[in-house]
Design an enzyme around this catalytic site. Structure first.
Site, short mmCIF file in Angstrom:
data_model
loop_
_atom_site.label_atom_id
_atom_site.label_comp_id
_atom_site.label_asym_id
_atom_site.label_seq_id
_atom_site.Cartn_x
_atom_site.Cartn_y
_atom_site.Cartn_z
N GLY A 21 -42.24 29.68 -25.42
CA GLY A 21 -42.01 29.99 -26.84
C GLY A 21 -40.75 29.44 -27.47
N LYS A 63 -37.35 41.95 -33.24
CA LYS A 63 -38.08 43.02 -33.94
C LYS A 63 -37.25 44.30 -34.03
CE LYS A 63 -42.73 41.26 -33.15
NZ LYS A 63 -44.05 41.46 -32.50
N GLU A 111 -34.31 32.55 -26.51
CA GLU A 111 -35.58 33.29 -26.55
C GLU A 111 -36.23 33.08 -27.90
OE1 GLU A 111 -37.92 35.24 -25.43
OE2 GLU A 111 -37.15 37.19 -24.83
N ASP A 112 -37.55 33.09 -27.95
CA ASP A 112 -38.23 32.99 -29.24
C ASP A 112 -38.13 34.31 -30.01
OD1 ASP A 112 -39.90 34.34 -27.43
OD2 ASP A 112 -41.68 33.14 -27.86
N LEU A 153 -36.31 40.40 -21.11
CA LEU A 153 -34.90 40.03 -21.22
C LEU A 153 -34.02 40.84 -20.28
CD1 LEU A 153 -33.43 38.00 -22.86
CD2 LEU A 153 -32.99 39.77 -24.56
N ASP A 200 -46.96 31.45 -30.00
CA ASP A 200 -48.40 31.20 -29.91
C ASP A 200 -49.24 32.46 -30.02
OD1 ASP A 200 -47.64 32.33 -27.33
OD2 ASP A 200 -49.65 31.79 -26.68
N ASP A 253 -39.16 41.58 -28.43
CA ASP A 253 -40.08 42.64 -28.83
C ASP A 253 -39.61 43.92 -28.15
OD1 ASP A 253 -42.26 44.06 -29.67
OD2 ASP A 253 -43.77 42.87 -28.66
#
Ligand code: 5GP
Ligand code: MG
Length: 170
Positions: free
Chosen positions: A40, A127, A95-96, A104, A155, A99
């Site tokens: 990602g 988020k 990191e993309d 992580l 994705d 969440d």
């Protein structure tokens, strides 16, 4: 199916330039190793490193979390482990999107065992769902809405990664 654009290409580019400057300023000395979490982060990392004006090295990590499909289990395994030595280096994990942050946390534990001189995280999107986020999350591009986002590396079943902007798939 593809809903509205949440972050357009220009907005992303502007923020990535700012992040590059923040990162440049945050590391006045020492060896910097930028570690991209695949897949990602690949587009973000490519754009980001070109905005960091100091010497650096690049490597990648592939992590898999397994357990049930929909719940992030916290059982994280490294499928590709960086070849580069981490010892004594400043590690910047790219990191993309954060969440639950479970991936992580496990990565931070695994990597800190290798005696880096520091570990920090740069996430394009967060988020902000973590009750007690690790202090290593030092650079964040944008606060992300609680939607399923795709594009700019993100994705859905391996589709949409190539989109130059980020859209809401919900
Ligand atoms: P965590 O361990 O933080 O729950 O998992 C983070 C990973 O889940 C991200 O690196 C990403 O691969 C995936 N993910 C979480 N939220 C989204 C989202 O909105 N869109 C996409 N495409 N992937 C997401
Ligand atoms: Mg994914």
């Amino acid at each position: 199916m593809l809903q509205n654009v949440v972050f357009d290409a220009e907005t992303i580019a502007r923020r990535v330039r700012e992040l590059g400057k923040e990162i440049t300023d945050a590391y006045p000395e020492g060896e910097l190793l930028v570690l991209g979490l695949l897949k990602g982060s690949f587009i973000f990392l490519g754009d980001l490193v070109r905005q960091i004006e100091r010497p650096l090295q690049i490597d990648f990590l592939v992590a898999s979390s397994y357990g049930t499909e929909k719940i992030s289990s916290g059982n994280v395994r490294l499928l590709y482990d960086p070849v580069t030595r981490l010892e004594g280096k400043h590690i910047l994990i790219v990191e993309d999107i954060i969440d639950t942050g479970k991936t992580l946390r496990v990565l931070l534990d695994l990597l800190s065992e290798r005696a880096p001189s520091s570990i920090a995280v740069c996430a394009l999107l967060d988020k902000e769902l973590m009750a007690d986020p690790p202090t290593e999350i030092r650079f964040v591009g944008f606060k992300a809405p609680k939607a399923f986002l795709v594009g700019y590396g993100l994705d859905h079943s391996e589709e949409y990664r190539h989109l130059p902007y980020i859209v809401d798939l919900d």
